[in-house]
Design an enzyme around this catalytic site. Structure first.
Site, short mmCIF file in Angstrom:
data_model
loop_
_atom_site.label_atom_id
_atom_site.label_comp_id
_atom_site.label_asym_id
_atom_site.label_seq_id
_atom_site.Cartn_x
_atom_site.Cartn_y
_atom_site.Cartn_z
N LYS A 1 -2.92 -8.12 0.47
CA LYS A 1 -1.66 -7.85 1.18
C LYS A 1 -0.53 -7.64 0.17
O LYS A 1 0.33 -6.77 0.35
CB LYS A 1 -1.32 -9.01 2.13
N THR B 1 2.79 -10.54 5.10
CA THR B 1 2.67 -11.97 5.31
C THR B 1 3.46 -12.76 4.27
O THR B 1 3.66 -12.28 3.15
CB THR B 1 1.17 -12.35 5.23
#
Ligand code: NAD
Ligand code: DAU
Length: 332
Positions: A152, A121
């Site tokens: 992430k 992301t």
């Protein structure tokens, strides 16, 4: 023909990728998905059984993941806990799935020499000021804000280390906010569409000035396929379609498309640590791999998405009550 192991293929973007691969290539797909609250058993319905297999299991299950990675030509890793608001209530599953799960998959890919593509992301880069034209590039330093984005970021760094230390043939992509069919109703756009369908006023966090860089899920899929087939191992590609809009503009567009007064929404408490602005510079992907997005008209894409939620109430109705019950506890 190759076999792709797609983790998280029963979720929003993963299932759109599986549909895209089935209609644009001759690859076979094995989906590994734990079928958490965010998935949908019907996401893969109607796809040819000789080309798609669903394995229900956890990406942290080393034995299972080892077996699947051994027989796959490539792993495309979408599975994750993905919702920022949930990560602020309970970060534990984010650490487990996003970090331990990714580590488990990397070890399996290393053991069997399997090509690996990691889906990530733009949130790993933190946020940008509202009044600055700068955009994220692959050289922007990591600076994640939330438990979700930090896990992430951690998973991206594991992939980079496995490339450098073990020579794993891996690529990474960092994409901006996706919209399209089959997105869970906890997320901003489907939450507001289904609120309007239910006669509930949409909810805007804080002042609504926060900017997201919207891309249609099919454009994300075409970019991932391009990177998988032509990307250089070890490289990171940013995926975005120049779709910057602030949240108030998006709510007003939804209300207008749905025939309502565009100002019929409420401001609610802001998200703690709320990132101000994301914006992607995708020139590396465009120039090096010749990728271009197809869905450049946001209003048209939004109209199709609204239509999908109108026609598929059976798909989201049960999720809606559970998602709104969670929001009721946080004042959102
Ligand atoms: P989602 O929440 O809709 O789906 C996630 C899927 O992963 C679900 O099907 C779930 O069952 C599965 N899953 C979760 N934990 C698992 C586990 N331990 N083992 C196996 N399967 C598990 O997510 P999404 O929005 O489709 O996002 C997919 C990926 O894309 C994520 O890696 C996310 O970080 C990334 N991403 C999302 C966006 C976005 O706008 N939604 C943008 C950029 C990148
Ligand atoms: O940028 C990519 C990321 O986009 C992905 O990595 C995440 O998995 C995905 O969930 C998404 O994160 P955001 O936090 O940007 O998405 P979300 O849909 O939760 O919220 C979008 C914006 O809308 C954000 O600024 C918060 C705001 N919002 C959200 C909800 C649910 C509202 O104003 N009202 C709401 O009811």
């Amino acid at each position: 023909m190759s076999t792709l192991l797609v983790t998280g293929g029963a979720g929003f973007i993963g299932s759109n990728f599986v549909h895209y691969v089935l209609s644009h290539t001759s690859h076979r797909v094995v989906v590994l998905d734990a079928l958490t609250y965010a998935s949908s058993g019907s996401a893969l319905q109607g796809l040819p059984a000789d080309r798609v297999e669903l394995v229900v299991g956890d990406i942290s299950d080393a034995a299972l993941v080892g077996d699947l990675a051994r027989t796959a030509d490539a792993v495309v890793h979408y599975a994750a806990e993905t919702h920022n608001d949930n990560s602020l209530v309970d970060p534990a599953p984010f650490v487990q799935t996003n970090i331990v799960g990714t580590y488990t998959l990397l070890e399996a890919a290393r053991l069997h020499g399997t090509r690996f593509h990691h889906i990530s992301t733009d949130e790993v880069y933190g946020d940008l000021p509202l009044d600055d034209p700068a955009k994220f590039t692959a050289d922007t330093p990591y600076n994640p804000s939330s438990p979700y984005s930090s896990t992430k970021a951690g998973s991206d760094l594991l992939v980079r280390a496995w490339v450098r230390s073990f020579g794993l043939e891996a690529t990474i992509s960092n994409c901006s906010n996706n919209y399209g069919p089959r997105q869970h109703v906890e997320k901003f756009i489907p939450r507001q569409i289904t609120n309007v369908i239910d006669g509930v006023r949409p909810r805007l966090y804080g002042k609504g000035e926060n900017v997201r860089d919207w891309i249609h899920a099919d454009d994300h899929s075409s970019a991932v396929l391009r990177i998988l087939e032509h990307g250089r191992p070890g490289e990171t590609y940013l995926i975005g379609a120049d779709g910057e809009k602030n949240n108030m503009e998006v709510i007003r567009a939804i209300l207008t498309e749905m025939g309502q007064d565009p100002s019929a929404y409420d401001h609610v408490a802001d998200r703690p640590g709320h990132d101000l602005r994301y914006a992607i510079d995708a020139s590396k992907l465009r120039d090096e791999l010749g990728w271009t997005p197809e869905f450049t008209d946001f209003e048209a894409g939004l109209r199709d998405t609204i239509e999908w939620y109108r026609k598929n109430e059976d798909w989201w109705r049960e999720q809606k009550a559970a998602a709104e019950a969670k929001y009721a506890n946080t004042g959102h």
